[in-house]
Design a protein around this motif. Structure first.
Motif, PDB file in Angstrom:
ATOM      1  N   PRO A  40       0.825  -1.218   0.000  1.00 47.71           N
ATOM      2  CA  PRO A  40       0.000   0.000   0.000  1.00 47.71           C
ATOM      3  C   PRO A  40       0.854   1.262   0.000  1.00 47.71           C
ATOM      4  CG  PRO A  40       0.025  -1.003   2.175  1.00 47.71           C
ATOM      5  CD  PRO A  40       0.732  -1.962   1.258  1.00 47.71           C
ATOM      6  N   SER A  41       0.247   2.348  -0.430  1.00 49.29           N
ATOM      7  CA  SER A  41       0.941   3.636  -0.415  1.00 49.29           C
ATOM      8  C   SER A  41       1.139   4.092   1.026  1.00 49.29           C
ATOM      9  CB  SER A  41       0.124   4.682  -1.175  1.00 49.29           C
ATOM     10  OG  SER A  41      -1.087   4.950  -0.464  1.00 49.29           O
ATOM     11  N   TRP A  42       1.976   5.112   1.208  1.00 44.64           N
ATOM     12  CA  TRP A  42       2.236   5.653   2.540  1.00 44.64           C
ATOM     13  C   TRP A  42       0.951   6.169   3.190  1.00 44.64           C
ATOM     14  CZ3 TRP A  42       5.488   5.489   6.355  1.00 44.64           C
ATOM     15  CH2 TRP A  42       5.583   6.525   7.293  1.00 44.64           C
ATOM     16  N   ASP A  43       0.102   6.822   2.386  1.00 45.88           N
ATOM     17  CA  ASP A  43      -1.162   7.323   2.932  1.00 45.88           C
ATOM     18  C   ASP A  43      -2.033   6.181   3.423  1.00 45.88           C
ATOM     19  OD1 ASP A  43      -0.475   9.921   2.465  1.00 45.88           O
ATOM     20  OD2 ASP A  43      -1.581  10.104   0.579  1.00 45.88           O
ATOM     21  N   GLN A  44      -2.075   5.070   2.657  1.00 42.17           N
ATOM     22  CA  GLN A  44      -2.877   3.930   3.079  1.00 42.17           C
ATOM     23  C   GLN A  44      -2.303   3.273   4.327  1.00 42.17           C
ATOM     24  OE1 GLN A  44      -3.441   1.209  -0.148  1.00 42.17           O
ATOM     25  NE2 GLN A  44      -4.620   2.649  -1.381  1.00 42.17           N
ATOM     26  N   MET A  45      -0.980   3.232   4.421  1.00 38.95           N
ATOM     27  CA  MET A  45      -0.360   2.692   5.632  1.00 38.95           C
ATOM     28  C   MET A  45      -0.783   3.501   6.857  1.00 38.95           C
ATOM     29  SD  MET A  45       3.541   1.737   4.494  1.00 38.95           S
ATOM     30  CE  MET A  45       3.899   0.526   3.214  1.00 38.95           C
ATOM     31  N   MET A  46      -0.899   4.813   6.700  1.00 34.91           N
ATOM     32  CA  MET A  46      -1.242   5.686   7.826  1.00 34.91           C
ATOM     33  C   MET A  46      -2.723   5.596   8.185  1.00 34.91           C
ATOM     34  SD  MET A  46       0.991   9.184   7.411  1.00 34.91           S
ATOM     35  CE  MET A  46       0.339   9.613   5.811  1.00 34.91           C
ATOM     36  N   LEU A  47      -3.593   5.457   7.157  1.00 34.87           N
ATOM     37  CA  LEU A  47      -5.026   5.618   7.390  1.00 34.87           C
ATOM     38  C   LEU A  47      -5.807   4.323   7.488  1.00 34.87           C
ATOM     39  CD1 LEU A  47      -5.593   8.606   4.919  1.00 34.87           C
ATOM     40  CD2 LEU A  47      -5.268   8.707   7.396  1.00 34.87           C
ATOM     41  N   SER A  48      -5.294   3.241   6.897  1.00 34.67           N
ATOM     42  CA  SER A  48      -6.043   1.987   6.895  1.00 34.67           C
ATOM     43  C   SER A  48      -6.063   1.355   8.284  1.00 34.67           C
ATOM     44  CB  SER A  48      -5.427   1.013   5.886  1.00 34.67           C
ATOM     45  OG  SER A  48      -6.060  -0.244   5.975  1.00 34.67           O
ATOM     46  N   ALA A  49      -7.178   0.716   8.609  1.00 36.55           N
ATOM     47  CA  ALA A  49      -7.316   0.020   9.894  1.00 36.55           C
ATOM     48  C   ALA A  49      -7.078  -1.476   9.749  1.00 36.55           C
ATOM     49  CB  ALA A  49      -8.698   0.279  10.466  1.00 36.55           C
ATOM     50  N   GLU A  50      -6.742  -1.936   8.545  1.00 38.58           N
ATOM     51  CA  GLU A  50      -6.503  -3.359   8.335  1.00 38.58           C
ATOM     52  C   GLU A  50      -5.237  -3.797   9.067  1.00 38.58           C
ATOM     53  OE1 GLU A  50      -6.270  -4.171   4.213  1.00 38.58           O
ATOM     54  OE2 GLU A  50      -8.316  -3.485   3.757  1.00 38.58           O
ATOM     55  N   PRO A  51      -5.191  -5.046   9.516  1.00 44.07           N
ATOM     56  CA  PRO A  51      -3.967  -5.537  10.185  1.00 44.07           C
ATOM     57  C   PRO A  51      -2.750  -5.417   9.275  1.00 44.07           C
ATOM     58  CG  PRO A  51      -5.783  -7.083  10.462  1.00 44.07           C
ATOM     59  CD  PRO A  51      -6.249  -6.062   9.462  1.00 44.07           C
ATOM     60  N   ILE A  52      -1.623  -5.114   9.871  1.00 46.47           N
ATOM     61  CA  ILE A  52      -0.383  -5.013   9.093  1.00 46.47           C
ATOM     62  C   ILE A  52       0.017  -6.409   8.624  1.00 46.47           C
ATOM     63  CG2 ILE A  52       2.079  -4.441   9.205  1.00 46.47           C
ATOM     64  CD1 ILE A  52       1.384  -2.189  11.124  1.00 46.47           C
ATOM     65  N   PRO A  53       0.281  -6.580   7.321  1.00 49.49           N
ATOM     66  CA  PRO A  53       0.626  -7.911   6.797  1.00 49.49           C
ATOM     67  C   PRO A  53       1.947  -8.422   7.370  1.00 49.49           C
ATOM     68  CG  PRO A  53       0.075  -6.372   5.022  1.00 49.49           C
ATOM     69  CD  PRO A  53       0.228  -5.557   6.270  1.00 49.49           C
ATOM     70  N   HIS A  54       2.135  -9.721   7.276  1.00 49.10           N
ATOM     71  CA  HIS A  54       3.398 -10.333   7.666  1.00 49.10           C
ATOM     72  C   HIS A  54       4.315 -10.343   6.437  1.00 49.10           C
ATOM     73  CE1 HIS A  54       1.968 -11.603  11.613  1.00 49.10           C
ATOM     74  NE2 HIS A  54       0.861 -12.020  11.031  1.00 49.10           N
ATOM     75  N   TYR A  55       5.056  -9.267   6.270  1.00 48.23           N
ATOM     76  CA  TYR A  55       5.948  -9.154   5.123  1.00 48.23           C
ATOM     77  C   TYR A  55       7.142 -10.096   5.284  1.00 48.23           C
ATOM     78  CZ  TYR A  55       3.452  -4.771   4.125  1.00 48.23           C
ATOM     79  OH  TYR A  55       2.488  -3.843   3.853  1.00 48.23           O
ATOM     80  N   ALA A  56       7.615 -10.645   4.185  1.00 46.25           N
ATOM     81  CA  ALA A  56       8.822 -11.479   4.227  1.00 46.25           C
ATOM     82  C   ALA A  56       9.995 -10.629   4.696  1.00 46.25           C
ATOM     83  CB  ALA A  56       9.110 -12.065   2.851  1.00 46.25           C
ATOM     84  N   PRO A  57      10.693 -11.033   5.767  1.00 53.00           N
ATOM     85  CA  PRO A  57      11.794 -10.210   6.311  1.00 53.00           C
ATOM     86  C   PRO A  57      12.863  -9.849   5.287  1.00 53.00           C
ATOM     87  CG  PRO A  57      11.244 -11.991   7.826  1.00 53.00           C
ATOM     88  CD  PRO A  57      10.477 -12.257   6.566  1.00 53.00           C
ATOM     89  N   ALA A  58      13.138 -10.764   4.353  1.00 51.67           N
ATOM     90  CA  ALA A  58      14.261 -10.548   3.437  1.00 51.67           C
ATOM     91  C   ALA A  58      13.940  -9.590   2.299  1.00 51.67           C
ATOM     92  CB  ALA A  58      14.721 -11.885   2.858  1.00 51.67           C
ATOM     93  N   LEU A  59      12.693  -9.151   2.171  1.00 50.29           N
ATOM     94  CA  LEU A  59      12.338  -8.234   1.081  1.00 50.29           C
ATOM     95  C   LEU A  59      12.817  -6.824   1.409  1.00 50.29           C
ATOM     96  CD1 LEU A  59       8.774  -9.403   0.020  1.00 50.29           C
ATOM     97  CD2 LEU A  59      10.827  -9.374  -1.389  1.00 50.29           C
TER      98      LEU A  59
END
Length: 373
Positions: A40-59
């Motif tokens: 997601p964009s930075w704005d969506q990261m700030m405003l969305s209430a969805e749980p933060i995904p489990h991103y692959a650490p190595a990315l």
């Protein structure tokens, strides 16, 4: 295979969706089970209430070369946030998303980025992290396995690291978990990688004049390695010649060049008639030096006290010319099947360049093959 090994390939698998404000990353060729990743964009990261995904650490997307698709996504993110996340070799996307979602994490990223990073890579749920945001900072560091006291927080806030790697992380752990080191470091207003390396390896020098000056200097990882190598050389030689109060003499130096001058003075003092020394005749092929006189001669040529290890039965000294410079290599053959490089120097006691290290690795392979045949 780790996706970080394919960053060039992955960086070409990006697509910026302007309407949805989403960066799509196609992982199907590298990680079929991951499919297409939605960033997601930075704005969506700030405003969305969805749980933060489990991103692959190595990315480590933030460290990839920037082209148009990635640039569209990055230009919305504050530059200092991107640069702070780039310090770390893993968990970059998680750190970025948490910083966008939670003001407390954004503040941590600004004032104590290592603490923020440790928090996102700790085995905690999002709810557990949010709960820690509401607690005392001392409780937060204690949850991460560090001493829960104000000195820990001051140390973490004082860190000024250009890049974090496994070696620096180990040094941080050493300083945090040793009360003497941690308390001694409280006098420094900032702790760069050189000041950190010195504190972890030579705690007796913490707070002395040399340490204070190094903490104020800009530095790179290679400079840290050179500093540690030089100080190890100085202490070894000082012990050999019986130099008194060596820590005070090193600590009173303002710069590393003064430490190098001190080392060379002791080196000349330990060797007999340095001006009359003969040189070892070398070629581009590695040559095994077997005589004490050869070890001493190479010591004079390279300004490195090779001869101190002459009496060690499992150590070999090899020398040759690389790009016109004298190279010395101390080889530990304790394990005959897998000899180890104990020390490697170029001219003027300099650490090996990347090109020389590559040559040495290839030479070791050929040496093993020759001995096996």
């Amino acid at each position: 295979m780790k996706p970080s090994q394919y960053s060039r390939l992955l960086s070409r698998k990006l697509y910026w969706d302007l309407e949805e404000q989403v960066l799509w990353l196609d992982l199907r060729q590298i990680w079929p089970e991951k499919g297409v990743l939605r960033l997601p964009s930075w704005d969506q990261m700030m405003l969305s209430a969805e749980p933060i995904p489990h991103y692959a650490p190595a990315l480590d997307v933030l460290s990839w070369s920037i082209h148009s698709e990635l640039r569209f996504w990055l230009q919305q993110i504050p530059k200092w946030v991107v640069e702070s996340c780039q310090l770390f070799p893993s968990h970059q996307l998680s750190l970025l998303h948490y910083a966008g979602r939670y003001p407390q994490m954004l503040e941590l990223l600004d004032h104590a980025p290592l603490l923020a990073w440790e928090l996102v890579r700790a085995p905690l749920t999002e709810a557990e992290r949010v709960a820690l945001f509401q607690s005392k900072r001392t409780d937060m560091v204690e949850k991460l396995g560090w001493p829960g006291k104000s000195e820990t927080l001051k140390f973490l806030r004082s860190l000024r690291l250009r890049q974090v790697n496994s070696e620096l992380l180990e040094q941080v752990q050493v300083c945090l978990l040793d009360e003497r080191r941690l308390n001694s470091l409280q006098s420094l207003p900032r702790i760069n990688s050189m000041a950190l390396s010195l504190a972890a390896r030579f705690p007796e020098l913490i707070g002395q004049r040399l340490h204070q000056s190094l903490a104020r200097m800009p530095c790179r990882p290679m400079q840290c390695q050179s500093m540690v190598a030089l100080l190890e050389d100085v202490y070894r030689l000082a012990e050999f010649i019986g130099e008194a109060d060596v820590t005070h003499k090193i600590g009173e130096c303002r710069y590393l060049v003064e430490v190098e001058t001190l080392y060379q003075a002791w080196l000349n003092q330990a060797l007999d008639q340095p001006s009359q020394a003969t040189k070892v005749e070398l070629s581009n092929q590695p040559q095994l030096l077997t005589q004490l006189a050869e070890w001493q001669a190479l010591s004079r040529q390279q300004h490195q006290a090779w001869w101190l290890d002459y009496s060690q039965p499992k150590l070999q000294l090899w020398a040759w010319l690389f790009e016109g410079q004298t190279v010395g290599l101390l080889l530990d053959k304790q394990d005959v099947a897998s000899p180890k490089v104990r020390r490697l120097r170029q001219a003027d006691n300099q650490l090996a360049s990347a090109a020389l290290q590559t040559q040495v690795e290839l030479w070791l392979v050929s040496l093993k093959k020759t001995e096996l045949d």
